[in-house]
Write a protein that holds these residues in place. Sequence first.
Motif, PDB file in Angstrom:
ATOM      1  N   GLN B 502       1.794  -8.383  -3.831  1.00  0.00           N
ATOM      2  CA  GLN B 502       0.627  -9.215  -4.138  1.00  0.00           C
ATOM      3  C   GLN B 502      -0.489  -8.347  -4.727  1.00  0.00           C
ATOM      4  O   GLN B 502      -1.088  -8.693  -5.744  1.00  0.00           O
ATOM      5  CB  GLN B 502       0.140  -9.902  -2.858  1.00  0.00           C
ATOM      6  N   ALA B 503      -0.734  -7.191  -4.085  1.00  0.00           N
ATOM      7  CA  ALA B 503      -1.813  -6.320  -4.553  1.00  0.00           C
ATOM      8  C   ALA B 503      -1.504  -5.805  -5.955  1.00  0.00           C
ATOM      9  O   ALA B 503      -2.384  -5.744  -6.817  1.00  0.00           O
ATOM     10  CB  ALA B 503      -1.987  -5.155  -3.583  1.00  0.00           C
ATOM     11  N   THR B 504      -0.220  -5.466  -6.182  1.00  0.00           N
ATOM     12  CA  THR B 504       0.173  -4.954  -7.497  1.00  0.00           C
ATOM     13  C   THR B 504       0.025  -6.041  -8.558  1.00  0.00           C
ATOM     14  O   THR B 504      -0.538  -5.808  -9.637  1.00  0.00           O
ATOM     15  CB  THR B 504       1.632  -4.455  -7.443  1.00  0.00           C
ATOM     16  N   VAL B 505       0.525  -7.227  -8.213  1.00  0.00           N
ATOM     17  CA  VAL B 505       0.429  -8.348  -9.159  1.00  0.00           C
ATOM     18  C   VAL B 505      -1.042  -8.667  -9.433  1.00  0.00           C
ATOM     19  O   VAL B 505      -1.440  -8.872 -10.587  1.00  0.00           O
ATOM     20  CB  VAL B 505       1.174  -9.581  -8.584  1.00  0.00           C
ATOM     21  N   ASP B 506      -1.847  -8.679  -8.376  1.00  0.00           N
ATOM     22  CA  ASP B 506      -3.290  -8.949  -8.546  1.00  0.00           C
ATOM     23  C   ASP B 506      -3.915  -7.941  -9.502  1.00  0.00           C
ATOM     24  O   ASP B 506      -4.698  -8.288 -10.365  1.00  0.00           O
ATOM     25  CB  ASP B 506      -4.011  -8.823  -7.198  1.00  0.00           C
ATOM     26  N   HIS B 507      -3.530  -6.679  -9.289  1.00  0.00           N
ATOM     27  CA  HIS B 507      -4.079  -5.612 -10.103  1.00  0.00           C
ATOM     28  C   HIS B 507      -3.678  -5.801 -11.571  1.00  0.00           C
ATOM     29  O   HIS B 507      -4.504  -5.707 -12.477  1.00  0.00           O
ATOM     30  CB  HIS B 507      -3.576  -4.272  -9.573  1.00  0.00           C
ATOM     31  N   GLU B 508      -2.385  -6.120 -11.767  1.00  0.00           N
ATOM     32  CA  GLU B 508      -1.890  -6.333 -13.130  1.00  0.00           C
ATOM     33  C   GLU B 508      -2.549  -7.543 -13.764  1.00  0.00           C
ATOM     34  O   GLU B 508      -2.979  -7.520 -14.911  1.00  0.00           O
ATOM     35  CB  GLU B 508      -0.366  -6.543 -13.107  1.00  0.00           C
ATOM     36  N   LEU B 509      -2.622  -8.613 -12.986  1.00  0.00           N
ATOM     37  CA  LEU B 509      -3.197  -9.841 -13.536  1.00  0.00           C
ATOM     38  C   LEU B 509      -4.688  -9.672 -13.767  1.00  0.00           C
ATOM     39  O   LEU B 509      -5.252 -10.229 -14.702  1.00  0.00           O
ATOM     40  CB  LEU B 509      -2.936 -11.026 -12.599  1.00  0.00           C
ATOM     41  N   GLY B 510      -5.308  -8.869 -12.890  1.00  0.00           N
ATOM     42  CA  GLY B 510      -6.728  -8.575 -13.070  1.00  0.00           C
ATOM     43  C   GLY B 510      -6.939  -7.919 -14.426  1.00  0.00           C
ATOM     44  O   GLY B 510      -7.936  -8.149 -15.103  1.00  0.00           O
ATOM     45  N   ASP B 511      -5.954  -7.114 -14.837  1.00  0.00           N
ATOM     46  CA  ASP B 511      -6.018  -6.486 -16.149  1.00  0.00           C
ATOM     47  C   ASP B 511      -5.809  -7.512 -17.257  1.00  0.00           C
ATOM     48  O   ASP B 511      -6.471  -7.478 -18.287  1.00  0.00           O
ATOM     49  CB  ASP B 511      -4.939  -5.400 -16.262  1.00  0.00           C
ATOM     50  N   HIS B 512      -4.834  -8.385 -17.039  1.00  0.00           N
ATOM     51  CA  HIS B 512      -4.528  -9.374 -18.074  1.00  0.00           C
ATOM     52  C   HIS B 512      -5.532 -10.501 -18.112  1.00  0.00           C
ATOM     53  O   HIS B 512      -5.844 -11.039 -19.158  1.00  0.00           O
ATOM     54  CB  HIS B 512      -3.124  -9.953 -17.863  1.00  0.00           C
ATOM     55  N   LEU B 776       2.476   0.781  -8.538  1.00  0.00           N
ATOM     56  CA  LEU B 776       2.373   0.072  -7.261  1.00  0.00           C
ATOM     57  C   LEU B 776       0.984   0.253  -6.657  1.00  0.00           C
ATOM     58  O   LEU B 776       0.435   1.348  -6.651  1.00  0.00           O
ATOM     59  CB  LEU B 776       3.420   0.634  -6.302  1.00  0.00           C
ATOM     60  N   VAL B 777       0.440  -0.828  -6.162  1.00  0.00           N
ATOM     61  CA  VAL B 777      -0.797  -0.735  -5.400  1.00  0.00           C
ATOM     62  C   VAL B 777      -0.422  -0.968  -3.943  1.00  0.00           C
ATOM     63  O   VAL B 777       0.144  -1.998  -3.599  1.00  0.00           O
ATOM     64  CB  VAL B 777      -1.808  -1.808  -5.851  1.00  0.00           C
ATOM     65  N   VAL B 778      -0.656   0.044  -3.084  1.00  0.00           N
ATOM     66  CA  VAL B 778      -0.281  -0.097  -1.676  1.00  0.00           C
ATOM     67  C   VAL B 778      -1.391  -0.826  -0.933  1.00  0.00           C
ATOM     68  O   VAL B 778      -2.563  -0.465  -1.044  1.00  0.00           O
ATOM     69  CB  VAL B 778      -0.035   1.279  -1.031  1.00  0.00           C
ATOM     70  N   ASP B 779      -1.003  -1.879  -0.235  1.00  0.00           N
ATOM     71  CA  ASP B 779      -1.983  -2.634   0.534  1.00  0.00           C
ATOM     72  C   ASP B 779      -1.339  -3.003   1.858  1.00  0.00           C
ATOM     73  O   ASP B 779      -0.330  -3.702   1.884  1.00  0.00           O
ATOM     74  CB  ASP B 779      -2.367  -3.894  -0.252  1.00  0.00           C
TER      75      ASP B 779
END
Lengths: 253, 819
Positions: B502-512, B776-779
Motif C-alpha cells: 500500500q505504501a509503495t503504491v501510494d508513493h508511486e501513485l503520489g508521483d503519478h 519499496l516503501v517499508v511501512d
Amino acid sequence: MTTTIAQPLTTAVRTEQLTKIYGQGDTRVVALDHVSVDFWRGEFTAIMGPSGSGKSTLMHCAAGLDTPTEGRVLIGQVDATALNDKSLTLLRRRRVGFIFQSFNLLPTMTARENILLPLKLARTKPDPAWFDTVIAVLGLTDRLTHRPGELSGGQAQRVAAARALITRPDVIFADEPTGALDSSSSDELLDFLARCVHELGQTIVMVTHDPHAAGYADRLLQLADGRIIADKRLHEITGQTPQRPSRPEGGEL
Amino acid sequence: MLRQPRRLISAGIAIALGVAFMTATLLFGSSLSAAVRDLAGGQVGDAAAVVTANENEDATPIDRQVVDAVAAVPGVERTRALYESWAQLSRMGAQTQVGVNNLPELTEKTTLAEGRLPQSDGEVAVSTHLRDSYAIELGEELTTQSYLDQHQTQSKVVGVIDPGSDAVTSPDSDYLFATDDGATAITGITGYSSIMVFGEDPEALKTAIGDSAAIKDGGFTVRTGTEQVQHQIDMLAGASRSITSFLLIFAGIALFVSVIVIANTFSILVAQRARQLAMMRCVGATRGQVFATVIGEALVLGAIGSAAGLAFGAGLAWVFLHFGQGLFNTEVTFSASTGAFVAPFLIGVAITFLSCLGAARRATAVAPLAALHPELATAETKRLGPVRGILGALLVLAGAGLLVTGWRMAGTGDDEAHMTATILTAMAGAILAWLGVIVLGRGLIPALAAVIGSPLGRASAPGELAVANSRRNPGRAAATANALLVGVTLIGTLTIGAACSQATVDHELGDHYPQDAIIAPTGEISDGVLHQIRDTEDVTGAERVTTVHAQASGGDTTKDVDVMGVSYAAAQLSRAPQRYDGVGDGEFLTDDTDFADGQRVTVSQDGRSVELTARVSPTYESALVVTPATMAQLAPDASTIVWVRYADKADAQHVTSQLGQIEPLKNASINSGAAERAVYQQLIDMVLMVAMALLAIAVLIAVVGVGNTLSLSVLERTQELGLLRAMGMTKGQVRQMVGLESMTLAAVATVIGLGLSVVFGIVGARALLESPDISLVVDLPWLRLALIVAVALLAGWLASLAPASRAVKVTPSAALATE
C-alpha cells in the motif's frame, strides 16, 4: 502430679457433632457419625484407625477441605462450615497448614520457592527471622535452591513441613506424612514435627496407620466406623520435647 | 480413550473444522463450475456454429461484410452478430466501466424492463443493474468516454433491459445497449466479437463457413456451437479453478494446523495413559495390540470428526451460496460433485491416522513394568535434542540465506522470469526459515516463555506458576504454540506485506497523481465556484492553476511544451509539493533533460514570449512549471484548472461525486488521483480481508488446540491443583493461573510469529513489487500489528476458559487422595 502447662488450654480446632454421609439409599455410607472433638493448642495429636474408619474424612472436614453433612467445625474462633468457598480458602491460607503423604511439592519450583509459596499466594512478606528459624529446625539450610526432583523423600517432606510452618498456622494437618518414607527418614521427620510442637508451639494433627509414628504424638485418637472409640493421652503437654527411646536429636542422618 | 470422549472433543473439533473448510471449498468450486457451464452455454444457445475474431490486438475485426459473407454461405438460415466492448461512463464526477453491447434479442430471460429499445444512434438502453447502481432515469443524457481515443459521446436513455445469460456474459453487471452503429460510436472500436450462425448441420456449416474466402482471409475461428460452449467453459473454468485452488491452499493450511493439534492431543493422551497401557501389557497385550488400540481410536475419531466436518462444510457452502448471491455477477446455485464429499472425508480420516502414528508408536514403548512402578510411566519431558537442534539451525540458516538472496535479486531485472525467480527464492527462504523455527520450537518456545513471562512471575504467585507450567513440558508447549504460530505468521506476513504494498503504491501513485483531484472546467472558474469547492465536505483546499501549450526554444532545441502557472498555495495542495516548490519569477522547473540546468530558454505562445532560466531536476514535472506572474506575462488568457486537496481519511469517490454535483462543474472533467489511490487501497484491503478471514479458520483450530492441551494438562495436574487449593489458592487465582499459562503460550507464538512476519512481509513485498522503476516503501502497520497481538492474547484467554473451569472444580482434598 502438677503439670507445667506452657499455655492455657485453648482449642485450635473443635468439631461439634460432625457427620459426613456419602451416597444415598443402598450406597449410603456414614463416614463420620456425630464426632465431637477438641484439638488443643500446642498439642501433637495422632489419629489412627483402620481403612474406612473415617480418619481421613475427619481430617478433611476439620481442615476445611471438605464440607460436612451436619455439625460444625471451628478453626480458631471461626465457624468453617458457615463460610463460602472464598472465605474458606482464605481461612485455610491464614490458619491451616498441610503436609501430605506423597504429592507435596510443586515440581517447577525450588525448595525455597515452595516454602514461600503460601505467603506469595497471600501476597504477604515473609518474616526473615522466622524463615531462618524454621529452616534451621528442619535442617534445610543447604537445600533451598534444589528442586523437588533433586531432594530425597525425607528432605521433600521436611520442605513440606517448612512450608506448612512458614505461615504460623493455628494448626497443621499431616496426612500419613511418613507413608512414603523409609524408617530412618520417617523417624527424623516425626522428630522434627514433635520439636515444632514443643519448641515452636505449633499444633499438629496427624493421620497415620503406623503405631510407631503415633508414638511421637502427645495424644492418640482412635476411630472406627466413623466414631471415636479411644482418646488417649500419651504425654502431658509440657512445652518440652519428651525423651524418646530412639536416636539422638537433630542433624542430617 | 473413547470411554473418555470429553478428552477427544477438541481433537475432533480440529479435524471437523479442517474438513469443513475443505468441503465448503470443493462444493463452492463445483457450484461455480456448474454456473460457468450454464453461463458459457447461454450466449451460444442453439447456434449451430460460431465465428469469433482472434483475440490478439491487431487481428482483423469482424465487420459487416464478413457477417454478410457468412450469411451468404449455403445452409446458413440466420446469423446474429454480437458486439461486445467497453467504455467509461462518467456520472456526477464518478467514473465507471460499462459494457457496451449491440441490441440483444428479447427472450424469456432477456426482457425489456422499461421504455423501448434504442432505434437511432444517439439512443441507449441500460441494464437493470446499471440503472439501480446510478439511479438512471429514462430520458436522461449519459456521457461516455471511449477507451480508445478518449472522445466523449452523449446518449439518451430510452429503455432499461433486464439481460439474461443468453444476452450477456454477466447479467448482474453494468451494460449499455445500443444499435450496432451506436455502440461503435460510443466505444470507437469497430468490429463484432462473434457471429452466431443458425442452421441444420453444425459440422457441415463449420466446414462451409471455414472455407469461405472472407473467413479464411480474416483468420477468424469457426467452431460448432458445442465446441464453442466447451471453449468458453475452458476459459471461464480457468478462473473458477484458480479460485478453488486459492481456497484449497488455505484449507491445506487449516489441515496442517489440525495435524499439529491432533498429534499433540494423542501424544498427551498416550502419556497420560501410560500406566493403563502398561497394565494392558501386563495382562498380556502385545505391542501390536497396543498399537492397534491407539490407531483404532484415531480412525474412529477421524471418521466421526470428518463426518461432522462434511455436514458442517456442506451447510456452510449452501448458506454462503444461498445468501451470498450478491457477490457474483451471475446466479450460482448449489451443485455438489461426488468428489467434493468423498475427498474431504478420506483426507480427514487419513490425516488423523497419520497424526497419531507417532503417539501410537510411543504407546508400544511403554514397558509392562510401568504398571507397577509409576515413576517409569511418568511422561518424558521432551527437550530440544541435538538432532532437532542442528536440523532446525540449518533450516533457519538456509532460509535466511535464500531470503537475503531474494532481497538482493529484487529490483535488479525487469523481465517476468527474473521476477518469478525472485519471488520463488524469497518464498522458499521464508518456508525453510519458518520450518526451522518450528523444529527449534522445543528450545525456543520455553526460553521465550521465560523471558516474556518474567514480569508475570514477579507480579504474583499465579503468574509465576503459570509461566513455570507453560515451560514444564517443552515438547507439549512447542506443539501448542506452533499450531498458533502458523496462523499468526501468515496473518502477520500478509498484513505487513499489504501495508508495504500500500505504501509503495501510494508513493508511486503520489508521483503519478500528485493532486487529489484536478478539475478542468469548460469555462472560467468564478470565485464563487472556488468557494463552493472549498466548502465541500472533506475538501481541505482548492487553488487555481493555469495551463497553456507553448513553444520553448533554447540552444538547438525547439519543442512544444505544456506550461503550468503554479502558485505557492497551489503547490502546497499537492501530495508532492517539492515538484512545484521554490519556482521564482523568470525561471521554470522541469525534469525534461532536453533543457540544461541554468540554460536560458525562450518560451512563446500566441505571439507573446518570455525568456526564462531553466531549472532541471528529476524531482520536477515534465511540464514547465512557472509562477503565476510569469504565466500572466506569457498567456493572460491561459485556461484555468483547479487543484483540490481532500482530507486524508476522506472517501475519495464520495468527495469526487460531491464536487461533480456543483452546478457549474456538471460538465467539467474531474480527474481524481485520490480516487485512483482509493481503488488500489480497496483492492489491497479486500485481498487482505479475504485472506485473513480464511486464515482465521487455521487460527481457530490452533486456539482449540491450546484449549485442548491446557485441559489435558489440568487433568494431569489434579493433585497439584488440589495442593494449591488446600494451601489457600482461591478459585480466582486458579483461573488466573490457567489463563496466564494460556496467554503466555499465545504471547510466545505471537512474538515469534510477528518477528518472522516482519522479515517475510518486507522481503516478500520487495520481491513482488521492487523493479528498476519502483522502489519499496517499508511501512509497518503498528495499529494492525497491535490488534493481532491483542486478538492472539484474547484468543489465548478464551481458550483457557474451559480448562480453567475444569481446574477450579478440583477440590482441595484431591491432593490428599493418592492414585
